[in-house]
Design a protein around this motif. Structure first.
Motif, PDB file in Angstrom:
ATOM      1  N   PRO A 265      52.010  28.444  38.317  1.00 40.11           N
ATOM      2  CA  PRO A 265      51.963  28.285  36.855  1.00 40.11           C
ATOM      3  C   PRO A 265      53.344  28.467  36.229  1.00 40.11           C
ATOM      4  O   PRO A 265      54.170  29.208  36.770  1.00 40.11           O
ATOM      5  CB  PRO A 265      51.019  29.408  36.407  1.00 40.11           C
ATOM      6  CG  PRO A 265      51.056  30.423  37.502  1.00 40.11           C
ATOM      7  CD  PRO A 265      51.404  29.702  38.779  1.00 40.11           C
ATOM      8  N   ALA A 266      53.577  27.793  35.088  1.00 35.26           N
ATOM      9  CA  ALA A 266      54.874  27.904  34.418  1.00 35.26           C
ATOM     10  C   ALA A 266      55.021  29.276  33.758  1.00 35.26           C
ATOM     11  O   ALA A 266      56.118  29.804  33.646  1.00 35.26           O
ATOM     12  CB  ALA A 266      54.998  26.792  33.374  1.00 35.26           C
ATOM     13  N   ARG A 267      53.888  29.839  33.299  1.00 35.97           N
ATOM     14  CA  ARG A 267      53.960  31.140  32.607  1.00 35.97           C
ATOM     15  C   ARG A 267      53.174  32.206  33.365  1.00 35.97           C
ATOM     16  O   ARG A 267      52.235  31.894  34.083  1.00 35.97           O
ATOM     17  CB  ARG A 267      53.389  30.985  31.185  1.00 35.97           C
ATOM     18  CG  ARG A 267      54.245  30.068  30.334  1.00 35.97           C
ATOM     19  CD  ARG A 267      53.588  29.755  29.019  1.00 35.97           C
ATOM     20  NE  ARG A 267      53.279  30.981  28.270  1.00 35.97           N
ATOM     21  CZ  ARG A 267      52.411  31.027  27.265  1.00 35.97           C
ATOM     22  NH1 ARG A 267      51.753  29.946  26.903  1.00 35.97           N
ATOM     23  NH2 ARG A 267      52.197  32.155  26.624  1.00 35.97           N
ATOM     24  N   LYS A 268      53.552  33.455  33.135  1.00 32.62           N
ATOM     25  CA  LYS A 268      52.878  34.553  33.845  1.00 32.62           C
ATOM     26  C   LYS A 268      51.720  35.092  33.002  1.00 32.62           C
ATOM     27  O   LYS A 268      51.716  36.245  32.578  1.00 32.62           O
ATOM     28  CB  LYS A 268      53.884  35.667  34.149  1.00 32.62           C
ATOM     29  CG  LYS A 268      54.965  35.224  35.127  1.00 32.62           C
ATOM     30  CD  LYS A 268      55.654  36.396  35.788  1.00 32.62           C
ATOM     31  CE  LYS A 268      56.808  35.939  36.666  1.00 32.62           C
ATOM     32  NZ  LYS A 268      56.410  35.197  37.857  1.00 32.62           N
ATOM     33  N   ASN A 269      50.765  34.219  32.716  1.00 30.03           N
ATOM     34  CA  ASN A 269      49.626  34.672  31.908  1.00 30.03           C
ATOM     35  C   ASN A 269      48.290  34.483  32.630  1.00 30.03           C
ATOM     36  O   ASN A 269      47.241  34.461  32.020  1.00 30.03           O
ATOM     37  CB  ASN A 269      49.621  33.961  30.543  1.00 30.03           C
ATOM     38  CG  ASN A 269      49.528  32.445  30.708  1.00 30.03           C
ATOM     39  OD1 ASN A 269      49.432  31.947  31.846  1.00 30.03           O
ATOM     40  ND2 ASN A 269      49.549  31.716  29.609  1.00 30.03           N
ATOM     41  N   CYS A 297      49.747  36.408  39.126  1.00 27.17           N
ATOM     42  CA  CYS A 297      48.341  36.716  38.796  1.00 27.17           C
ATOM     43  C   CYS A 297      48.175  38.223  38.909  1.00 27.17           C
ATOM     44  O   CYS A 297      49.004  38.904  39.516  1.00 27.17           O
ATOM     45  CB  CYS A 297      47.380  36.003  39.739  1.00 27.17           C
ATOM     46  SG  CYS A 297      47.502  36.596  41.432  1.00 27.17           S
ATOM     47  N   GLN A 298      47.084  38.716  38.318  1.00 29.17           N
ATOM     48  CA  GLN A 298      46.822  40.166  38.369  1.00 29.17           C
ATOM     49  C   GLN A 298      45.811  40.533  39.455  1.00 29.17           C
ATOM     50  O   GLN A 298      45.926  41.571  40.078  1.00 29.17           O
ATOM     51  CB  GLN A 298      46.264  40.626  37.016  1.00 29.17           C
ATOM     52  CG  GLN A 298      47.217  40.414  35.855  1.00 29.17           C
ATOM     53  CD  GLN A 298      48.444  41.289  35.970  1.00 29.17           C
ATOM     54  OE1 GLN A 298      48.356  42.452  36.349  1.00 29.17           O
ATOM     55  NE2 GLN A 298      49.608  40.728  35.684  1.00 29.17           N
ATOM     56  N   GLU A 299      44.787  39.687  39.592  1.00 29.91           N
ATOM     57  CA  GLU A 299      43.765  39.957  40.622  1.00 29.91           C
ATOM     58  C   GLU A 299      43.540  38.680  41.400  1.00 29.91           C
ATOM     59  O   GLU A 299      43.654  37.578  40.840  1.00 29.91           O
ATOM     60  CB  GLU A 299      42.418  40.355  39.994  1.00 29.91           C
ATOM     61  CG  GLU A 299      42.394  41.737  39.415  1.00 29.91           C
ATOM     62  CD  GLU A 299      40.968  42.306  39.278  1.00 29.91           C
ATOM     63  OE1 GLU A 299      40.159  42.195  40.227  1.00 29.91           O
ATOM     64  OE2 GLU A 299      40.679  42.867  38.217  1.00 29.91           O
ATOM     65  N   ALA A 300      43.168  38.843  42.670  1.00 28.22           N
ATOM     66  CA  ALA A 300      42.901  37.647  43.478  1.00 28.22           C
ATOM     67  C   ALA A 300      41.625  37.827  44.297  1.00 28.22           C
ATOM     68  O   ALA A 300      41.312  38.936  44.743  1.00 28.22           O
ATOM     69  CB  ALA A 300      44.078  37.385  44.411  1.00 28.22           C
ATOM     70  N   MET A 301      40.911  36.719  44.443  1.00 28.25           N
ATOM     71  CA  MET A 301      39.710  36.702  45.282  1.00 28.25           C
ATOM     72  C   MET A 301      39.798  35.440  46.139  1.00 28.25           C
ATOM     73  O   MET A 301      39.968  34.343  45.591  1.00 28.25           O
ATOM     74  CB  MET A 301      38.472  36.622  44.374  1.00 28.25           C
ATOM     75  CG  MET A 301      37.185  36.972  45.027  1.00 28.25           C
ATOM     76  SD  MET A 301      36.903  38.747  45.122  1.00 28.25           S
ATOM     77  CE  MET A 301      36.212  39.106  43.512  1.00 28.25           C
ATOM     78  N   PHE A 302      39.711  35.595  47.450  1.00 27.37           N
ATOM     79  CA  PHE A 302      39.863  34.407  48.302  1.00 27.37           C
ATOM     80  C   PHE A 302      39.150  34.596  49.630  1.00 27.37           C
ATOM     81  O   PHE A 302      38.827  35.712  50.035  1.00 27.37           O
ATOM     82  CB  PHE A 302      41.347  34.098  48.534  1.00 27.37           C
ATOM     83  CG  PHE A 302      42.151  35.258  49.063  1.00 27.37           C
ATOM     84  CD1 PHE A 302      42.668  36.211  48.203  1.00 27.37           C
ATOM     85  CD2 PHE A 302      42.391  35.400  50.422  1.00 27.37           C
ATOM     86  CE1 PHE A 302      43.414  37.294  48.678  1.00 27.37           C
ATOM     87  CE2 PHE A 302      43.133  36.468  50.911  1.00 27.37           C
ATOM     88  CZ  PHE A 302      43.640  37.416  50.030  1.00 27.37           C
ATOM     89  N   ASN A 303      38.948  33.462  50.291  1.00 23.88           N
ATOM     90  CA  ASN A 303      38.281  33.464  51.590  1.00 23.88           C
ATOM     91  C   ASN A 303      39.283  33.360  52.712  1.00 23.88           C
ATOM     92  O   ASN A 303      40.283  32.656  52.591  1.00 23.88           O
ATOM     93  CB  ASN A 303      37.396  32.216  51.718  1.00 23.88           C
ATOM     94  CG  ASN A 303      36.066  32.422  51.063  1.00 23.88           C
ATOM     95  OD1 ASN A 303      35.588  33.546  50.997  1.00 23.88           O
ATOM     96  ND2 ASN A 303      35.481  31.351  50.589  1.00 23.88           N
ATOM     97  N   LEU A 304      38.972  34.024  53.815  1.00 17.36           N
ATOM     98  CA  LEU A 304      39.719  33.785  55.053  1.00 17.36           C
ATOM     99  C   LEU A 304      38.726  33.262  56.075  1.00 17.36           C
ATOM    100  O   LEU A 304      37.744  33.949  56.410  1.00 17.36           O
ATOM    101  CB  LEU A 304      40.360  35.084  55.566  1.00 17.36           C
ATOM    102  CG  LEU A 304      41.451  35.699  54.694  1.00 17.36           C
ATOM    103  CD1 LEU A 304      42.015  36.955  55.355  1.00 17.36           C
ATOM    104  CD2 LEU A 304      42.581  34.693  54.417  1.00 17.36           C
ATOM    105  N   LYS A 305      38.957  32.024  56.519  1.00 15.14           N
ATOM    106  CA  LYS A 305      38.064  31.428  57.525  1.00 15.14           C
ATOM    107  C   LYS A 305      38.385  32.078  58.865  1.00 15.14           C
ATOM    108  O   LYS A 305      39.558  32.158  59.257  1.00 15.14           O
ATOM    109  CB  LYS A 305      38.282  29.913  57.648  1.00 15.14           C
ATOM    110  CG  LYS A 305      38.391  29.196  56.323  1.00 15.14           C
ATOM    111  CD  LYS A 305      37.071  29.058  55.600  1.00 15.14           C
ATOM    112  CE  LYS A 305      37.284  28.600  54.170  1.00 15.14           C
ATOM    113  NZ  LYS A 305      36.125  28.734  53.302  1.00 15.14           N
ATOM    114  N   LEU A 306      37.360  32.504  59.579  1.00 15.97           N
ATOM    115  CA  LEU A 306      37.600  33.163  60.860  1.00 15.97           C
ATOM    116  C   LEU A 306      37.571  32.139  61.984  1.00 15.97           C
ATOM    117  O   LEU A 306      36.816  31.168  61.918  1.00 15.97           O
ATOM    118  CB  LEU A 306      36.540  34.235  61.103  1.00 15.97           C
ATOM    119  CG  LEU A 306      36.506  35.361  60.066  1.00 15.97           C
ATOM    120  CD1 LEU A 306      35.362  36.317  60.350  1.00 15.97           C
ATOM    121  CD2 LEU A 306      37.828  36.124  60.043  1.00 15.97           C
TER     122      LEU A 306
END
Ligand SMILES: C[S@@+](CC[C@H](N)C(=O)[O-])C[C@H]1O[C@@H](n2cnc3c(N)ncnc32)[C@H](O)[C@@H]1O
Length: 363
Positions: A265-269, A297-306
């Motif tokens: 993103p261009a801005r940190k919002n 970003c402040q929080e992240a949620m993501f998947n890791l494929k095993l």
């Protein structure tokens, strides 16, 4: 001798066993993990009598990746007479500490599903009988342990308990969610489940609320974006594929056909970064860590494929890589779970508790 019973996704018993073996060893509670393929649970046999209880209180359940629930085994009862299961179960429960609630459960298998109707019907009379014996509080109490009756067959059950401050609050360790009819894909439930598991409900009006901005990498057709939009957020969706028109029509989504691994993103919002791109875990970890360390970003949620093999080792290795990268900025908390809606993958959540503490609830 008390043991620990861990519920898991069927097919992931070896991962759950390797994990508890490791964690119990680090914790100083030696023992041996017993598994049966596709059973949906693991038993950790402790060598010391008090260790199962110690682990149930002190080994942080939220840090376990593959366990859906952690229960201290008090008794295993076989050959229950089908016309009166209550009497022998009450006898087995004698001497158990006072519990505040009961959950009658099964493994998450096809055999288990066949027992679920019986479990629902059995809960009320069993609860009454336990109350009559003074083994369960008169009214539901959230400060006392939860009594679990885990039926492996209609005449075979494990009786145990979990501590409310260190367990899954959900029946069978699975949040019951209804698929939203207007969501563009079933994966929508993955992100919704992650919110239920990782974000305390009393913080939803600060962390999952309108006014926040989110970026969804690998967003199409929009199941995850749907979850963010329905909570009032403005979402930037990155994917070469098309987004569902219903989402675009909300006016809350901007869609860019860009590469999710290079776009920034261009801005940190941006508050939330979510990512469901199917890629090698190492690549996803590197991307997520870079966003977080750069405070994009402040929080992240993501998947890791095993991968197919060494799934536990791969999960631990990649999470360690992530923690090492995040140490550059510091103050991060990393949580990872194999959720009910995760198949060959785990869901990872990263946030900074001291930043969350400064958030104001929405008026
Ligand atoms: C599992 S699907 C995402 C499903 C989505 N979370 C949902 O709920 O509808 C993975 C998506 O990642 C996208 N993708 C894969 N690699 C990508 C990349 N390098 N940049 C952007 N999108 C990518 C694919 O086009 C695909 O739409």
């Amino acid at each position: 001798m008390k043991h620990l019973l861990l519920y898991c996704r069927p097919g992931f018993e070896k991962e759950a066993a390797a994990e508890i073996q490791d964690r119990a060893g680090q914790f100083g509670c030696p023992g041996f993990a017993r598994t049966k393929d596709d059973s949906g649970f693991v038993i950790y046999e402790c060598f010391q009598p008090d260790d199962a209880d110690l682990m149930a209180r002190k080994l942080l359940f939220r840090e376990l990746i593959f366990a859906r629930q952690m229960v201290v085994v008090y008794a295993e009862v076989k050959d229950l007479p089908l016309d009166d299961r209550i009497t022998p179960l009450l006898a087995a429960a004698e001497g158990m500490e006072l519990c505040g609630d009961i959950r009658v459960e099964t493994p998450d298998t096809n055999d288990g599903k066949e027992l679920s109707r019986f479990c629902r019907k059995f809960t009320v009379p069993m609860r009454q009988a336990l109350r009559g014996k003074g083994l369960l509080t008169r009214n539901e109490s959230h400060t006392k342990p939860v009594l679990h009756l885990f039926f492996m067959a209609n005449n075979h059950a494990i009786l145990g308990y979990s501590y409310t401050f260190n367990n899954s609050p959900f029946h069978m360790g699975i949040p019951r969610l209804r698929f939203p009819a207007d969501a563009p894909s079933r994966s929508s439930l993955k992100l919704e489940e992650a919110f239920h598991v990782f974000i305390p409900r009393y913080e939803w009006d600060m962390r999952l609320t309108s006014g926040l901005r989110a970026v969804d990498l690998g967003a199409a057709p929009g199941g995850w974006t749907y979850q963010l939009v329905s909570r009032g957020m403005m979402v930037t969706a990155i994917d070469n594929g098309p987004m569902a028109q219903t989402l675009m029509d909300t006016g809350q989504v901007k869609h860019y056909r860009e590469d999710g691994f290079t776009w920034r993103p261009a801005r940190k919002n941006t508050y939330w970064l979510v990512c469901d791109m199917v890629e090698k875990p190492a690549r996803v970890v590197a991307t997520m860590a870079a966003w977080l360390v750069d405070e994009d970003c402040q929080e992240a949620m993501f998947n890791l494929k095993l991968p197919m093999k060494k799934r536990y080792g791969e999960a631990v290795h990649n999470l360690q890589q992530l923690k090492d990268k995040l140490a550059e900025l510091g103050g991060f908390e990393v949580q990872a779970k194999q959720l009910y809606h995760d198949r060959e993958e785990i869901t990872v959540h990263v946030y900074r508790p001291h930043k969350v503490a400064k958030l104001q609830p929405k008026e």
